[in-house]
Write an enzyme that holds these catalytic residues in place. Structure first.
Site, PDB file in Angstrom:
ATOM      1  N   CYS A  46      14.207  18.331  -2.307  1.00 32.53           N
ATOM      2  CA  CYS A  46      13.562  17.276  -3.094  1.00 32.53           C
ATOM      3  C   CYS A  46      14.583  16.535  -3.952  1.00 32.53           C
ATOM      4  O   CYS A  46      14.627  15.304  -3.966  1.00 32.53           O
ATOM      5  CB  CYS A  46      12.466  17.874  -3.966  1.00 32.53           C
ATOM      6  SG  CYS A  46      11.798  16.697  -5.134  1.00 32.53           S
ATOM      7  N   CYS A  51      12.840  13.692  -1.967  1.00 33.52           N
ATOM      8  CA  CYS A  51      11.974  12.859  -2.817  1.00 33.52           C
ATOM      9  C   CYS A  51      12.728  11.983  -3.813  1.00 33.52           C
ATOM     10  O   CYS A  51      12.455  10.782  -3.910  1.00 33.52           O
ATOM     11  CB  CYS A  51      11.015  13.724  -3.626  1.00 33.52           C
ATOM     12  SG  CYS A  51      10.474  15.227  -2.838  1.00 33.52           S
ATOM     13  N   LYS A  54      15.286   9.384  -2.317  1.00 37.37           N
ATOM     14  CA  LYS A  54      14.460   8.446  -1.539  1.00 37.37           C
ATOM     15  C   LYS A  54      13.725   7.467  -2.451  1.00 37.37           C
ATOM     16  O   LYS A  54      13.716   6.251  -2.217  1.00 37.37           O
ATOM     17  CB  LYS A  54      13.473   9.261  -0.675  1.00 37.37           C
ATOM     18  CG  LYS A  54      12.465   8.506   0.136  1.00 37.37           C
ATOM     19  CD  LYS A  54      11.169   8.144  -0.544  1.00 37.37           C
ATOM     20  CE  LYS A  54      10.482   9.197  -1.326  1.00 37.37           C
ATOM     21  NZ  LYS A  54       9.714  10.164  -0.574  1.00 37.37           N
ATOM     22  N   TYR A 181       5.959  10.743   7.503  1.00 39.34           N
ATOM     23  CA  TYR A 181       6.363  10.413   6.135  1.00 39.34           C
ATOM     24  C   TYR A 181       7.760   9.779   6.079  1.00 39.34           C
ATOM     25  O   TYR A 181       7.956   8.701   5.538  1.00 39.34           O
ATOM     26  CB  TYR A 181       6.427  11.690   5.300  1.00 39.34           C
ATOM     27  CG  TYR A 181       5.119  12.199   4.767  1.00 39.34           C
ATOM     28  CD1 TYR A 181       4.726  11.874   3.477  1.00 39.34           C
ATOM     29  CD2 TYR A 181       4.308  13.025   5.519  1.00 39.34           C
ATOM     30  CE1 TYR A 181       3.552  12.371   2.957  1.00 39.34           C
ATOM     31  CE2 TYR A 181       3.126  13.525   5.003  1.00 39.34           C
ATOM     32  CZ  TYR A 181       2.754  13.194   3.724  1.00 39.34           C
ATOM     33  OH  TYR A 181       1.586  13.687   3.207  1.00 39.34           O
ATOM     34  N   GLU A 185       8.739   5.849   5.325  1.00 42.73           N
ATOM     35  CA  GLU A 185       9.398   5.538   4.050  1.00 42.73           C
ATOM     36  C   GLU A 185      10.743   4.854   4.290  1.00 42.73           C
ATOM     37  O   GLU A 185      11.062   3.840   3.661  1.00 42.73           O
ATOM     38  CB  GLU A 185       9.554   6.820   3.219  1.00 42.73           C
ATOM     39  CG  GLU A 185       8.196   7.328   2.746  1.00 42.73           C
ATOM     40  CD  GLU A 185       8.254   8.586   1.889  1.00 42.73           C
ATOM     41  OE1 GLU A 185       9.299   9.262   1.881  1.00 42.73           O
ATOM     42  OE2 GLU A 185       7.241   8.881   1.217  1.00 42.73           O
ATOM     43  N   HIS A 441      -9.532  -4.400 -16.996  1.00 37.66           N
ATOM     44  CA  HIS A 441      -9.241  -5.663 -16.346  1.00 37.66           C
ATOM     45  C   HIS A 441      -8.114  -6.412 -17.040  1.00 37.66           C
ATOM     46  O   HIS A 441      -8.044  -6.393 -18.269  1.00 37.66           O
ATOM     47  CB  HIS A 441     -10.517  -6.523 -16.379  1.00 37.66           C
ATOM     48  CG  HIS A 441     -10.384  -7.794 -15.621  1.00 37.66           C
ATOM     49  ND1 HIS A 441     -10.390  -7.835 -14.245  1.00 37.66           N
ATOM     50  CD2 HIS A 441     -10.231  -9.068 -16.060  1.00 37.66           C
ATOM     51  CE1 HIS A 441     -10.260  -9.093 -13.864  1.00 37.66           C
ATOM     52  NE2 HIS A 441     -10.158  -9.865 -14.930  1.00 37.66           N
ATOM     53  N   GLU A 446      -8.818  -0.985 -11.356  1.00 36.98           N
ATOM     54  CA  GLU A 446     -10.230  -1.214 -11.682  1.00 36.98           C
ATOM     55  C   GLU A 446     -11.101  -1.206 -10.425  1.00 36.98           C
ATOM     56  O   GLU A 446     -12.310  -0.972 -10.487  1.00 36.98           O
ATOM     57  CB  GLU A 446     -10.429  -2.516 -12.459  1.00 36.98           C
ATOM     58  CG  GLU A 446     -10.166  -3.776 -11.667  1.00 36.98           C
ATOM     59  CD  GLU A 446     -10.355  -5.036 -12.505  1.00 36.98           C
ATOM     60  OE1 GLU A 446     -11.377  -5.145 -13.191  1.00 36.98           O
ATOM     61  OE2 GLU A 446      -9.465  -5.910 -12.472  1.00 36.98           O
TER      62      GLU A 446
END
Ligand code: NDP
Length: 452
Positions: A46, A51, A54, A181, A185, A441, A446
């Site tokens: 990672c 992760c 990346k 994945y 990516e 908002h 939302e």
């Protein structure tokens, strides 16, 4: 040997990645004498080649779009130019920083470190590459997983996610094998940074485990952004030409695709080869994964395993939880089990995709009667940026109870938004609870409380 003091350590951890480091530090904080062996760099996949670097490349590549948008907001941005070595080296420096931070965590907790390979030689013993034999009451295997390299002629000319962070030159043309994945990516990163990207998959889909409507949206958007796809096309061979270019030959295709780099992203296999686990009777599954029970214990009671090496859920936060639970249970006297339901996940593609809970198809199979709500909208940012791309949010609700079973999203910042929404799904909130919440908002999030 039964007296704990006769062992060199209370816990010996093999692999200093996310799960191993967490288990080491927590066990030590409970008073255990802990050592950890790591053959590459402290931090694991990672931090070192996954992760974190990346995500930094994703951030770096987003500037392409943001610099274009800047003109609409009145900025004059002239002579923009991308320099790969600058980004690459900055990312690698951050990896060094994290490697030092993880090392320092181990030092602070008085966890002894052996920066070399360790293999199991029995239920309570390991041997270091230097030849030293060490005994421990408990052994934890957290060696992670390793990229699978399918066999085809010329595979040696290709790279995996291990090498992609170190490229000397920025590739003008990239062919990526796989559509999971890592493939999606890096397709997004290279495409945004200006490469011509072709994604080649053996099947006819991308991101198999995600909801179909979102996968389809990602496919449409990325095709419009210039990524090319070849489906049902296994690799036949990769030929390196005299000029250094690579010819990618696909089965059933007449002409090769030319590439500067070929990235193989076809899954990751548990890293158990040559670990000596058989000497302690540790049972492995079909993909070489260590089989464990609910408490991370293997078929050898003194040996446990956490993280990708068990091939349950190949995600960093899960490995960390497993490492923490193991240490708390064995050395802290706590009875912790991990709840694997409602694990949120995301693909940092461009746009990103995120989800928690079953896909629509899985939910129909499991619950029978479900209701599906959705919001298909054009984010304000895209309108102003003159991009036709639309976001899509889906909510899957149990028709009998009104409980929200799943949320799936594609659109800017989807992973950031989904993490908060996952709390509501995990807590078992209903569609009525979402509807009762006033919208914030203007935001993309939302849409979560406005779905029809
Ligand atoms: P994935 O399992 O996500 O995708 C593998 C891809 O390769 C699929 O498209 C699959 O095709 C194809 N494939 C599988 N085996 C072969 C083969 N033998 N020959 C040719 N093609 C093959 O793997 P990744 O390598 O992308 O990632 C590994 C793991 O790392 C992920 O499962 C994930 O857990 C983790 N990861 C998580 C990230 C995140 O959380 N954002 C980011 C990166 C990795 P098919 O369509 O047939 O399935």
């Amino acid at each position: 040997m039964t007296d704990d003091a006769n062992y060199d350590y209370d816990l010996f951890v093999i692999g200093a990645g996310s799960g191993g480091v967490r288990a080491s530090r927590v066990a030590a904080s409970h008073g255990a004498r802990v050592a950890v062996a790591e053959e590459f760099r402290v931090g694991g996949t990672c931090v070192i080649r996954g992760c974190v670097p990346k995500k930094l490349l994703v951030y770096g590549s987003h500037f392409a779009e943001e610099l274009q948008d800047a003109a609409n907001y009145g900025w004059t941005v002239e002579n923009t130019k991308f320099d790969w070595p600058t980004l690459r080296d900055a990312v690698l420096r951050d990896v060094d920083r994290l490697n030092a931070a993880y090392t320092s965590t181990l030092e602070t907790h008085k966890v002894e470190r052996f920066l070399e390979r360790a293999v199991v030689t029995g239920p309570h013993s390991v041997r270091l590459a230097s030849g030293r034999e060490i005994t421990a009451k408990h052994i934890l295997v957290s060696t992670g997983a390793w990229p699978v390299m399918p066999e085809f002629e010329g595979a040696e000319h290709c790279i995996t996610s291990n090498e992609v962070f170190h490229l000397e030159k920025f590739p003008r043309r990239v062919v990526i094998s796989g559509a999971g994945y890592i493939a999606m990516e890096f397709a997004g990163i290279f495409n945004a940074l200006g490469s011509h990207v072709t994604v080649v998959n053996r099947s006819e889909t991308i991101l198999r485990s995600y909801d179909e409507a979102l996968r389809d949206r990602l496919l449409q958007i990325t095709m419009a952004r210039g990524i090319q796809y070849r489906f049902n096309c296994p690799f036949e061979k990769v030929v390196k030409r005299d000029d250094g270019l690579l010819e990618v030959w696909l089965k059933g295709q007449i002409d090769p695709i030319l590439a500067d780099q070929v990235l193989i992203a076809t899954g990751r296999r548990p890293k158990t080869d040559g670990l000596g686990l058989e000497t302690a009777g540790v049972k492995l599954g079909q993909s070489g994964e260590i089989l464990v029970d609910d408490h991370a214990q293997t078929s050898c009671p003194s040996i446990s395993a956490v993280g990708d090496v068990t091939n349950r859920v190949q995600l960093t936060p899960v490995a960390i939880r497993e490492g923490q639970a193991f240490a708390d249970r064995v050395f802290g006297g706590k009875h912790v089990t991990i709840d694997y339901s409602c694990i949120p996940s995301a693909v940092f593609s461009q746009p990103p995709l995120a989800g928690v809970g079953p896909t629509e198809g899985q939910a129909r199979n499991k619950y029978g009667s479900i209701k599906v709500y959705s919001s298909d909208f054009r984010p304000m940012k895209n309108i102003f940026g003159h991009r036709p791309e639309r976001g899509l949010y889906k909510m899957i609700v149990d028709a009998a109870t009104d409980r929200v079973l799943a949320i799936h999203m594609i659109g800017p910042e989807a992973p950031e938004i989904l993490q908060a929404a996952a709390i509501a799904v995990k807590a078992g909130l209903t569609k009525a609870d979402f509807d009762a919440t006033v919208a914030l908002h203007p935001s993309m999030a939302e849409e979560l409380v406005l779905m029809k």
